[in-house]
Design a protein around this motif. Structure first.
Motif, PDB file in Angstrom:
ATOM      1  N   LEU A 217      10.106  15.711 -19.663  1.00  0.00           N
ATOM      2  CA  LEU A 217      10.280  17.149 -19.462  1.00  0.00           C
ATOM      3  C   LEU A 217      10.905  17.489 -18.105  1.00  0.00           C
ATOM      4  CD1 LEU A 217       9.952  19.763 -20.925  1.00  0.00           C
ATOM      5  CD2 LEU A 217       7.625  19.968 -20.029  1.00  0.00           C
ATOM      6  N   PRO A 218      10.456  16.884 -16.987  1.00  0.00           N
ATOM      7  CA  PRO A 218      11.134  17.178 -15.711  1.00  0.00           C
ATOM      8  C   PRO A 218      12.589  16.733 -15.699  1.00  0.00           C
ATOM      9  CG  PRO A 218       8.974  16.236 -15.321  1.00  0.00           C
ATOM     10  CD  PRO A 218       9.236  16.080 -16.775  1.00  0.00           C
ATOM     11  N   LEU A 219      12.861  15.593 -16.354  1.00  0.00           N
ATOM     12  CA  LEU A 219      14.248  15.123 -16.396  1.00  0.00           C
ATOM     13  C   LEU A 219      15.141  16.099 -17.156  1.00  0.00           C
ATOM     14  CD1 LEU A 219      13.949  11.267 -17.024  1.00  0.00           C
ATOM     15  CD2 LEU A 219      14.669  12.431 -14.945  1.00  0.00           C
ATOM     16  N   VAL A 220      14.624  16.562 -18.287  1.00  0.00           N
ATOM     17  CA  VAL A 220      15.429  17.494 -19.104  1.00  0.00           C
ATOM     18  C   VAL A 220      15.619  18.823 -18.375  1.00  0.00           C
ATOM     19  CG1 VAL A 220      15.464  18.815 -21.248  1.00  0.00           C
ATOM     20  CG2 VAL A 220      14.750  16.420 -21.275  1.00  0.00           C
ATOM     21  N   SER A 221      14.551  19.360 -17.778  1.00  0.00           N
ATOM     22  CA  SER A 221      14.678  20.648 -17.094  1.00  0.00           C
ATOM     23  C   SER A 221      15.576  20.533 -15.868  1.00  0.00           C
ATOM     24  CB  SER A 221      13.294  21.173 -16.694  1.00  0.00           C
ATOM     25  OG  SER A 221      12.694  20.305 -15.747  1.00  0.00           O
ATOM     26  N   GLY A 222      15.447  19.444 -15.130  1.00  0.00           N
ATOM     27  CA  GLY A 222      16.313  19.251 -13.962  1.00  0.00           C
ATOM     28  C   GLY A 222      17.766  19.094 -14.352  1.00  0.00           C
ATOM     29  N   ALA A 223      18.012  18.348 -15.433  1.00  0.00           N
ATOM     30  CA  ALA A 223      19.383  18.167 -15.895  1.00  0.00           C
ATOM     31  C   ALA A 223      19.971  19.495 -16.386  1.00  0.00           C
ATOM     32  CB  ALA A 223      19.416  17.132 -17.016  1.00  0.00           C
ATOM     33  N   ALA A 224      19.156  20.271 -17.114  1.00  0.00           N
ATOM     34  CA  ALA A 224      19.630  21.571 -17.592  1.00  0.00           C
ATOM     35  C   ALA A 224      19.954  22.495 -16.415  1.00  0.00           C
ATOM     36  CB  ALA A 224      18.580  22.208 -18.495  1.00  0.00           C
ATOM     37  N   ALA A 225      19.101  22.467 -15.399  1.00  0.00           N
ATOM     38  CA  ALA A 225      19.372  23.301 -14.220  1.00  0.00           C
ATOM     39  C   ALA A 225      20.645  22.865 -13.521  1.00  0.00           C
ATOM     40  CB  ALA A 225      18.183  23.224 -13.261  1.00  0.00           C
ATOM     41  N   THR A 226      20.866  21.551 -13.466  1.00  0.00           N
ATOM     42  CA  THR A 226      22.110  21.050 -12.865  1.00  0.00           C
ATOM     43  C   THR A 226      23.331  21.544 -13.632  1.00  0.00           C
ATOM     44  OG1 THR A 226      20.979  19.055 -12.089  1.00  0.00           O
ATOM     45  CG2 THR A 226      23.373  18.965 -12.247  1.00  0.00           C
ATOM     46  N   GLY A 227      23.254  21.461 -14.956  1.00  0.00           N
ATOM     47  CA  GLY A 227      24.362  21.961 -15.780  1.00  0.00           C
ATOM     48  C   GLY A 227      24.553  23.454 -15.626  1.00  0.00           C
ATOM     49  N   LEU A 228      23.434  24.196 -15.548  1.00  0.00           N
ATOM     50  CA  LEU A 228      23.521  25.651 -15.419  1.00  0.00           C
ATOM     51  C   LEU A 228      24.155  26.051 -14.088  1.00  0.00           C
ATOM     52  CD1 LEU A 228      22.814  28.448 -16.542  1.00  0.00           C
ATOM     53  CD2 LEU A 228      20.572  28.227 -15.445  1.00  0.00           C
ATOM     54  N   ILE A 229      23.721  25.409 -13.016  1.00  0.00           N
ATOM     55  CA  ILE A 229      24.275  25.744 -11.692  1.00  0.00           C
ATOM     56  C   ILE A 229      25.754  25.373 -11.618  1.00  0.00           C
ATOM     57  CG2 ILE A 229      24.138  25.259  -9.228  1.00  0.00           C
ATOM     58  CD1 ILE A 229      21.126  24.750  -9.628  1.00  0.00           C
TER      59      ILE A 229
END
Length: 290
Positions: A217-229
């Motif tokens: 879950l942290p990996l997915v949320s961090g990756a999604a935030a990276t893509g969003l930013i």
């Protein structure tokens, strides 16, 4: 518990600022390049679509024409059947546009008080289907107005716009698929490789008893935030460039009207890379399993 895991994934971006900045930069660069191509295709396709079936006439009045009479004639022209666009210029307005286009260096060559420019008007007519005489009849009607010195139009441009519009519409879908594939491959691999560098850290978490859910879950949320930013930065840059370009092209001498890109394109440029980055984070968590 889940919210805490999501937040820890977002905090990981701040904990590794250099690595996160490099990944975000890679995502932003990829989205920016693909966005430039997508905006160019959408903009050209929209311009061609608007140009299809439109014939434009430029009307020039004689120098020194009576202003009140010209104003009435311009109103009459705007009300003609089929007129879908009309721009009029007084001699003073035309001179101001010329000054703005040529810049201060051309000021000595421009006329002063004795302005030689005439009243002008640009008219766009919706071209009726299968009416080959419309352009010629409209030309004769405008040229016959009292005080009009010259009328110009280019019927060949309509055929060219139709041909280019057909080409553009046929190229949109294949090009869109290629761009989507390019974004998927580059963004996905960039995020996935950046997360795989944390394999040792993930192994340690497993050794101390962390569940797969706690790791993923942290990996997915961090990756999604990276893509969003990253995609958000790219879209912000694209929006600024598009706005500036629209102002430049919309002024003299080009007068190219670039309509705003559709909202779905902006959303796709943000949502697509964000979703791909999230999937890359999930893939990285699966790849890290022993």
């Amino acid at each position: 518990m889940s919210l805490g895991l999501l937040v820890s994934g977002l905090a990981e971006i701040l904990r590794r600022p250099l690595a996160s900045a490099a990944t975000i930069g890679g995502v932003a660069a990829t989205v920016f390049v693909c966005g430039v191509i997508a905006l160019a295709v959408v903009g050209l396709d929209g311009a061609f679509a608007r140009g299809q079936g439109v014939i434009r006439f430029q009307v020039y009045w004689q120098k020194g024409a009576d202003a009140a009479l010209v104003a009435r004639q311009m109103d009459w022209m705007r009300a003609l059947p089929g007129v879908i666009e009309a721009k009029s210029f007084t001699p003073e307005a035309a001179l101001a546009v010329m000054r703005g286009s040529l810049g201060s260096t051309a000021e000595p060559a421009l006329p002063g008080a004795d302005n030689p420019l005439p009243y002008t008007m640009l008219l766009g007519f919706a071209l009726p289907a299968e009416d080959e005489t419309f352009a010629r009849e409209s030309y004769l009607r405008l040229a016959g107005v009292d005080g009009v010195a010259e009328v110009r139009y280019n019927p060949a441009a309509v055929d060219a716009a139709r041909s280019l519009g057909l080409l553009g519409s046929r190229a949109v879908l294949p090009l869109g698929a290629v761009l989507a594939l390019l974004v998927g491959l580059v963004v996905g691999n960039t995020v996935r490789l950046s997360l795989l560098r944390r394999r040792e850290e993930l192994d340690i978490m497993r050794l101390v008893g962390a569940t797969e859910w706690t790791i993923r879950l942290p990996l997915v949320s961090g990756a999604a935030a990276t893509g969003l930013i990253g995609s958000g930065l790219a879209v912000a840059a694209l929006a600024g460039i598009w706005s500036s370009l629209a102002r430049e092209l919309g002024a003299a001498p080009l007068w190219i009207d670039l309509s705003a890109p559709p909202l779905w394109l902006w959303l796709a440029l943000i949502a697509g890379p964000t979703a791909i980055a999230a999937l890359a984070g999930l893939a990285a968590s699966l790849d890290s399993r022993p």
